[in-house]
Design an enzyme around this catalytic site. Structure first.
Site, PDB file in Angstrom:
ATOM      1  N   VAL A 498       0.750  -1.246   0.025  1.00  0.00           N
ATOM      2  CA  VAL A 498       0.133   0.336  -0.019  1.00  0.00           C
ATOM      3  C   VAL A 498       0.772   1.116   0.049  1.00  0.00           C
ATOM      4  CG1 VAL A 498      -2.026   1.339   1.419  1.00  0.00           C
ATOM      5  CG2 VAL A 498      -1.842  -1.446   1.944  1.00  0.00           C
ATOM      6  N   PHE A 501       0.041   6.140  -3.735  1.00  0.00           N
ATOM      7  CA  PHE A 501      -0.617   6.316  -5.434  1.00  0.00           C
ATOM      8  C   PHE A 501      -2.039   5.192  -4.931  1.00  0.00           C
ATOM      9  CE2 PHE A 501      -1.689   3.955  -9.491  1.00  0.00           C
ATOM     10  CZ  PHE A 501      -1.821   5.749 -10.289  1.00  0.00           C
ATOM     11  N   GLY A 502      -2.187   4.032  -3.910  1.00  0.00           N
ATOM     12  CA  GLY A 502      -2.447   2.902  -4.245  1.00  0.00           C
ATOM     13  C   GLY A 502      -2.371   2.023  -3.866  1.00  0.00           C
ATOM     14  N   VAL A 504      -1.196  -2.218  -4.649  1.00  0.00           N
ATOM     15  CA  VAL A 504      -0.608  -2.919  -5.261  1.00  0.00           C
ATOM     16  C   VAL A 504      -0.547  -4.369  -4.880  1.00  0.00           C
ATOM     17  CG1 VAL A 504       1.643  -3.877  -6.024  1.00  0.00           C
ATOM     18  CG2 VAL A 504       1.040  -1.528  -5.719  1.00  0.00           C
ATOM     19  N   LYS A 518      -1.067  -2.967 -10.066  1.00  0.00           N
ATOM     20  CA  LYS A 518      -0.505  -1.175  -9.252  1.00  0.00           C
ATOM     21  C   LYS A 518      -2.824  -0.617  -8.983  1.00  0.00           C
ATOM     22  CE  LYS A 518       1.823   2.767  -8.973  1.00  0.00           C
ATOM     23  NZ  LYS A 518       3.257   3.276  -8.362  1.00  0.00           N
ATOM     24  N   ASP A 614      12.765  10.460  -5.313  1.00  0.00           N
ATOM     25  CA  ASP A 614      11.874   9.288  -4.888  1.00  0.00           C
ATOM     26  C   ASP A 614      12.624   8.279  -4.880  1.00  0.00           C
ATOM     27  OD1 ASP A 614      10.134   9.254  -2.416  1.00  0.00           O
ATOM     28  OD2 ASP A 614       8.652   7.902  -3.503  1.00  0.00           O
TER      29      ASP A 614
END
Length: 822
Positions: A498, A501-502, A504, A518, A614
């Site tokens: 998690v 973005f959301g 997986v 994802k 990132d």
């Protein structure tokens, strides 16, 4: 002068009126207080608990057997009238309290349990469940000899509340006292922000809440009779991790409710008038006050922090602090800006934290670097559990056993129903396929690149039931039905991660290819930008140390990206925070080298550098052979033109990994990735999080602690304990040298990723070529590593159809590094 005098008089009158209102307290419309098992009413301060058998009650109780229990011994209660616990109602079967509700909205339900022995009923052995409004409040509770008051908050949207007690098989239920009453509308927010990079809010209005902790800082306890809503606030002393860091202060007279919009319904003055304050003499020391609380894993929590400046005066700078939940930064608080710089005005902050696997929740406040010698305090804290997807507030529900007769009935019903459903679905699917059966069609999607180019990604739709090719060298556009099939309708059992973005999911395509899916959160502008960016980047490049794009789906406004599946998860999970086996030093070096290759290719593999932005251990994934691949390109950015030194852009990334130069000047370069990778190198060496507020203040920040230890000649103290005795001194020295260079404050003093890779290879060579067992039980050696190095720099550009894939690039790489080092 006369007008000013009248104005002052009005202010004084208003203040007196507010104080009178506060002294009266909140008067709930619905107010049920029951002394269960009692035959007479009982006073508890200014409240009256009515007898359980009162005929004038506006509630009813349905139970198979009326059992009233009383105790001959004197009960001992620290916070409530002991007489309240000398009686109880016992339920031998399912029993229901029915309450009439006059005012719909949030209500509190308090259940008082104080077990004792009555005739053949030993309440310590009772085992039962409690539910209300389709929410499971308690699942098979068994208290033992402990007593407890459980508090819940439900939004009641009808004119009736049913509270059900359901004993377990061959057991019974009991209750000593019961409270159900309405609460002020503004007490619980309809939504609260989450600790999420996207800053999404968590809806709370339809959720049930359970109070996990309600704490008064300052080593003080506030009894229910001193709270307008009859809440108990316990002392924070038992939860404070390092008591030497804090001091307890009290100044109730300084609390000023008339200066703000809050009332004592949020929290009483006795809570805001006490605090635990951070002690430190040197503002440069990064210290935190941390409280630790027991929680149930798998639930989300609403955390409310209470602040009130009772320690400053008009000449001091006020309250400036950072707030952490576990190791996640909630944000920075300048209390004066929230209270119009009026001292003594209360303020509270609500935030939701996502579910985790931990049994502890740490709450920390720490010093801010904005001003010298800021005051760091916390006055009060509340933690409330949010019901899960099953509507439960207790541990995950288990399927309860039924009689064999019931099982047969259920099984027969399910079999008949399933047969009918299968027949209907088969007929619908047959007709659907006949209508949809067409020649193979090509679909084309265009994504505008930062460079002004257009990337074309093509794919095939289903034809005669044929699966979409998963081995393509470019990303394909998948139909949404294929994604549903691969993930079993996005089953929660297949969730493997998690992120911001959301979620997986692990998926399996029709050709048995395992993939990672994802799925972006819907209706998120930031998510859409990251979705497009990631497809653009991964469609443009392929490298054996970058996670490969298999396809995407944007049907029905979905934002879904399909990657190759990485069996061994993230590097982070192999370093700390999980039960996975530890990595050897050689494995860690090889993972770092693989990651460095991927980043080096991003920086040098095209006309313009690609800056990942990132880089962190959670974004380095490991395949089944523990080969590292860099992932998550949602924040990636095209680098500066050849005649420019940087890209000016808003700061994005992960706390603890951000380049300080980028953070302060908003100037992004490839060296920003180098700094973040330096932090990863420290994680790999030390085996701990970048920021850990639960540690002593000198160890909270990994970069500061490791750097200071090295300067004091104690580098070995920061090494992961499982590596002690395994690392050769020369290898450690070389590894630290490149790590320290990566972490230089100014980018111009940091090495390129090519230099980093060169030095990591040297550290591996200095470690020697001894053979050690790997995770597959095979032997890895320096010779086999050299063989991997020969093929480790394979890369291809999509569009050239992998013209260069498979070509040994070691000679080219060596030349590139020599050029960079000149």
């Amino acid at each position: 002068m006369e007008n000013s005098g009248n104005l002052g008089l009005l202010v004084r009158i208003s203040s007196i009126f507010c104080l009178v209102c506060l002294s009266v307290g909140f008067k709930p419309i619905d107010n049920y207080l029951i002394d269960c098992g009692s035959f007479k009413n009982r006073s508890e301060g200014q409240r009256v608990f009515i007898a359980d058998n009162s005929s004038s009650s506006s509630y009813t109780l349905t139970t198979p057997q009326h059992i009233f229990a009383n105790s001959v011994s004197n009960s001992i209660s620290l916070y409530y009238d002991a007489a309240l616990y000398q009686t109880a109602r016992i339920f031998s079967g399912p029993s229901h309290y029915n309450f009439s509700i006059k005012e719909q909205g949030r209500h509190w339900i308090r259940l008082h349990f104080f077990p004792f022995v009555f005739e053949n009923y030993n309440m310590s052995n009772a085992k039962f469940s409690v539910s209300a409004q389709n929410f499971t409040l308690i699942r098979e509770l068994q208290l033992g000899n402990s007593s407890v008051v459980k508090e819940y908050c439900l939004n009641i949207t009808s004119n009736k509340l049913v509270l059900t007690f359901n004993p377990a098989a061959k057991s019974f239920a009991f209750i000593n006292a019961l409270e159900v009453f309405s609460i002020p509308e503004n007490l619980i927010p309809k939504e609260a922000r989450t600790i999420d990079p996207k800053g999404d809010n968590r809806t709370l209005w339809e959720q049930a809440l359970e109070t996990v902790a309600r704490v008064d800082m300052g080593n003080a306890t506030v009894l229910p009779q001193n709270d307008t809503l009859w809440r108990l606030w316990v002392s924070d002393d038992a939860y404070l991790i390092d008591k030497n860091l804090g001091s307890f202060v009290s100044n109730v007279k300084a609390v000023n409710f008339t200066g703000g919009l809050m009332t004592e319904d949020i929290a009483p003055a006795s809570v805001y008038g006490t605090a635990t304050r951070l002690n430190y003499d040197d503002p440069r020391l990064k210290a935190n006050l941390t409280w630790s609380f027991d929680v149930n894993p798998g639930f989300d929590y609403l955390v409310r922090l209470h602040f009130c400046d009772i320690v400053s005066n008009s000449t001091q700078q006020g309250i400036f602090l950072h707030i952490f939940l576990d190791t996640q930064l909630v944000g920075h608080l300048d209390l004066g800006s929230k209270t119009s710089n009026v001292l003594g005005v209360p303020y509270f902050m609500d935030v939701c934290i996502k579910a985790s696997a931990r049994h502890k929740l740490n709450v920390s406040v720490g010093s801010s670097t904005i001003v010298d010698y800021p005051s760091v305090i916390l006055n009060g804290l509340e933690i409330m559990k949010i019901n899960n997807a099953r509507g439960s507030l207790d541990v995950p529900d288990l399927v309860s056993s039924r009689s064999s007769k019931m099982k047969v009935v259920v099984m027969v019903g399910l079999a008949v129903g399933s047969f009918v459903v299968v027949v209907v679905l088969a007929a619908v699917l047959f007709l659907f396929r006949r209508r949809r059966r067409k020649p193979v069609q090509e679909t084309e999607e265009h994504f505008s690149m930062n460079t002004g180019q257009i990337v074309h990604t093509t794919g095939t739709k289903y034809s005669n039931g044929t699966a979409i090719f998963s081995s393509s060298k470019i990303g394909y556009r998948f139909p949404f039905m294929a994604i549903l099939e691969a993930t079993d309708n996005f089953s929660e059992n297949l969730v493997i991660g998690v992120g911001g973005f959301g979620k997986v999911y692990k998926g399996v395509l029709r050709d048995e290819t395992e993939v990672a899916v994802k799925r972006g959160a819907p209706q998120s502008n930031q998510g859409l930008v990251e979705f497009r960016t990631e497809i653009e980047m991964l469609s443009q490049f392929r490298h054996r140390h970058l996670v490969s794009l298999i396809g995407y789906c944007d049907d029905q406004n979905e934002m879904i990206i399909i990657y190759e599946y990485m069996k061994n998860g993230t590097l982070k999970n192999h370093l700390y925070g999980s039960n996975l086996p530890g990595l050897s030093w050689r494995q860690r070096l090889e993972i770092c080298i693989g990651s460095a290759k991927g980043l080096h290719y991003l920086h040098t593999g095209s006309a313009k550098a690609i800056i990942h932005r990132d880089v962190k251990s959670a974004n380095i994934l490991l395949d089944k052979t523990f080969m590292a691949k860099v992932a998550d390109f949602g924040l990636s950015k095209t680098g500066p033109d050849i005649d420019q030194t940087h890209v000016s852009t808003a700061v994005k990334g992960s706390f603890g990994y951000l380049d300080p130069e980028y953070l302060t000047r908003q100037q992004l370069t490839e060296k920003s990735d180098v700094y973040s990778f330096g932090v990863v190198l420290l994680e790999v060496l030390c085996g701990r999080p970048v920021i850990d507020p639960s540690l002593p203040r000198e160890k909270v920040n990994l970069v500061d602690w490791a750097t200071k230890s090295y300067r004091n000649g104690k580098l070995e103290e920061v090494v992961d304990p499982i590596l002690v005795g395994e690392i050769k001194p020369d290898s450690l020295r070389k590894y630290w040298e490149i790590t320290e260079k990566c972490l230089q404050e100014h980018g111009i003093h940091r090495p390129s990723m090519g230099d980093v890779l060169w030095n990591l290879e040297s550290a591996l060579q200095l470690q020697g070529n001894e053979q050690t067992p790997n995770h597959n039980g095979q032997l890895s050696s320096q010779a086999s590593h050299v063989s991997r190095l020969e093929t480790g720099l394979e890369f291809s550009r999509t569009g050239s159809v992998s013209d260069l894939a498979g070509i040994s690039m070691s000679t080219v790489f060596a030349q590139m590094v020599r050029e960079e080092m000149r």
